[in-house]
Design an enzyme around this catalytic site. Structure first.
Site, PDB file in Angstrom:
ATOM      1  N   PHE A 183      56.542  42.396  19.189  1.00  0.00           N
ATOM      2  CA  PHE A 183      57.538  43.231  19.862  1.00  0.00           C
ATOM      3  C   PHE A 183      57.102  44.678  19.705  1.00  0.00           C
ATOM      4  O   PHE A 183      57.111  45.234  18.604  1.00  0.00           O
ATOM      5  CB  PHE A 183      58.942  43.061  19.287  1.00  0.00           C
ATOM      6  CG  PHE A 183      59.948  43.905  20.025  1.00  0.00           C
ATOM      7  CD1 PHE A 183      60.506  43.455  21.217  1.00  0.00           C
ATOM      8  CD2 PHE A 183      60.300  45.162  19.570  1.00  0.00           C
ATOM      9  CE1 PHE A 183      61.405  44.247  21.927  1.00  0.00           C
ATOM     10  CE2 PHE A 183      61.197  45.953  20.271  1.00  0.00           C
ATOM     11  CZ  PHE A 183      61.741  45.496  21.450  1.00  0.00           C
ATOM     12  N   LYS A 243      61.274  55.479  15.059  1.00  0.00           N
ATOM     13  CA  LYS A 243      62.518  55.114  14.372  1.00  0.00           C
ATOM     14  C   LYS A 243      62.836  56.029  13.202  1.00  0.00           C
ATOM     15  O   LYS A 243      63.423  57.079  13.389  1.00  0.00           O
ATOM     16  CB  LYS A 243      62.481  53.646  13.980  1.00  0.00           C
ATOM     17  CG  LYS A 243      62.454  52.705  15.196  1.00  0.00           C
ATOM     18  CD  LYS A 243      62.835  51.294  14.833  1.00  0.00           C
ATOM     19  CE  LYS A 243      62.710  50.359  16.042  1.00  0.00           C
ATOM     20  NZ  LYS A 243      63.644  50.662  17.124  1.00  0.00           N
ATOM     21  N   ASP A 266      51.181  49.137  14.656  1.00  0.00           N
ATOM     22  CA  ASP A 266      52.535  49.508  15.078  1.00  0.00           C
ATOM     23  C   ASP A 266      53.431  49.458  13.841  1.00  0.00           C
ATOM     24  O   ASP A 266      53.901  48.398  13.437  1.00  0.00           O
ATOM     25  CB  ASP A 266      53.027  48.548  16.156  1.00  0.00           C
ATOM     26  CG  ASP A 266      54.419  48.894  16.666  1.00  0.00           C
ATOM     27  OD1 ASP A 266      55.156  49.622  15.955  1.00  0.00           O
ATOM     28  OD2 ASP A 266      54.804  48.413  17.750  1.00  0.00           O
TER      29      ASP A 266
END
Length: 404
Positions: free
Chosen positions: A145, A259, A230
């Site tokens: 994801f 984030k 990531d």
């Protein structure tokens, strides 16, 4: 047991009526937050065990980060990259030092940062590695994801994310996560990058076999391929290290961050890499109006300062070990598996008992917020400031839920 928002609550009704249904939120309407706790419109408090998918690693409204934001709000919030501002250079310097890289390219969302990494990897492949134009390939992992833009969902294996959005962007090869042999077989002379999550978050906090990440690092070095990590969810303290790659002594060629970099206040993302990688970009080839804006840079500098103390990482290790010990005690008592590292856990509920959504709804009534994924799996990722007692309360609530 705590009652929750009624489905006829005006705020719930308005959200249902006026917003696209791209999310299926739990029936709670949050009005205030502090630390590891949120309060709904009726004054009920909940322990936040999701932390904005790791965007709130330092808790809600961390005083140092709020102070940095307030100070910057009184000065300047946006200039665009057409001009420099006094927070930009220091932010890029601080993040470069934290990552051990030469250069930083700031963006806003995680998906934007992933798109940036894809573009940079391809251009590096053409300009530096010598891959024929238009032939670059990137190897990714099953269950990944990385976001929901058109290019990113082109290499997703999640039907919900991918279906009905074609035609898809070519140039990606998908291999099983954790399978080094399959990865090696997929890499050839056209491969410019291997793009991986060191721990797969959305898939259910899937930790790869020990030695996998070092093996990927060796393979990329041998084949002249960029290793792109990531760390949008796994980085910045979540696993008990600054980056999840640190847990196995792996240094990627490029970090993708987001984030938690925005401290739960503003969206901030970035890629960090060596000069030989990010140096391929020239003015006008990639950009963002809001990327690297003064407010974002000021807040992100506060985040970096917190991480430089090492305290958030140490707390994630210590309290995370307690979380995993407590969760481990529920295996065979409603849980079939517990995975994760630091203050990050994926837990599988016996599907004969309930779905993950049902478990989240029942936890909600007991004052705990969590998120399900893939049927009967829950993700727990409380803020790194959470206490042992708060962890005990959350696990005790889960134990009650599992009893039915």
């Amino acid at each position: 047991m705590t009652s929750v928002a009624n489905l006829t609550d005006p705020a719930v009704e308005e959200a249902e009526r006026y917003t696209a249904h791209n999310y299926h939120p739990l029936p709670v309407v949050i009005a205030e937050a502090e630390g590891a706790w949120v309060t709904d419109v009726d004054g009920r408090r909940y322990l936040d065990c999701l932390a904005g998918y790791s965007a709130l690693n330092f808790g809600h409204r961390h005083p140092d980060l709020i102070a940095a934001a307030r100070e910057q709000l009184d000065r300047v919030t946006l200039t665009s990259r057409a001009f420099l501002h006094d927070q930009f250079g220091p932010f890029c310097r601080d993040l470069a030092r934290l990552t051990g890289k030469d250069m930083v390219l700031p963006m806003n969302s995680g998906a934007e940062a992933v798109e940036t990494a894809v573009k940079v990897s391809r251009k590096w492949g053409y300009k530096i590695k010598g891959v024929p134009d238009g032939k670059a390939t990137i190897v990714v992992a099953d269950g990944n994801f990385h976001g929901r833009t058109t290019t990113i969902i082109s290499f997703s294996t999640d039907p919900e994310a991918r279906a009905d959005y074609g035609p898809y962007t070519p140039g990606f090869r998908v291999v099983p996560y954790g399978d080094l042999d399959a990865l090696a077989a997929a890499v050839d002379e056209t491969t410019v990058a291997v793009l991986l999550e060191p721990i797969q978050g959305e898939a259910g906090v899937i930790v790869p076999p020990r030695g996998y990440l070092p093996g990927v690092r060796r393979l990329c070095s041998e084949r002249d391929v960029l290793l792109v990590a990531d760390e949008i969810q796994s980085g910045l303290g979540r696993t008990g290290a600054t980056f999840a790659c640190d847990d196995e002594g792996v240094v990627p060629d490029m970090y993708i961050l987001g984030k938690a970099l925005g401290g739960g206040i503003v969206p901030v993302s970035a890629v960090a890499a060596g000069r030989e990688v990010l140096g391929v970009l020239r003015p006008g080839e990639h950009g963002s109006t809001f990327g690297g804006n003064p407010l974002a840079c000021a807040v992100a500098r506060g985040v970096i300062a917190l991480l430089e103390t090492g305290e958030p990482q140490a707390r994630a290790r210590e309290v995370g070990a307690h979380l995993h010990r407590r969760l481990g005690g529920l295996i065979g008592r409603g849980l079939t598996a517990v995975r994760g590292r630091g203050l990050w856990a994926g837990i599988d509920i016996d599907p004969a008992l309930m779905t993950g959504r049902e478990a989240c709804e029942r936890l909600l009534t007991r004052g705990v917020l969590a998120k399900d994924t893939h049927d009967s799996t829950l993700r727990l990722a409380p803020p790194l400031i959470v206490t042992h007692d708060e962890i005990d309360g959350a696990v005790d609530a889960l134990a009650e839920v599992l009893k039915g």
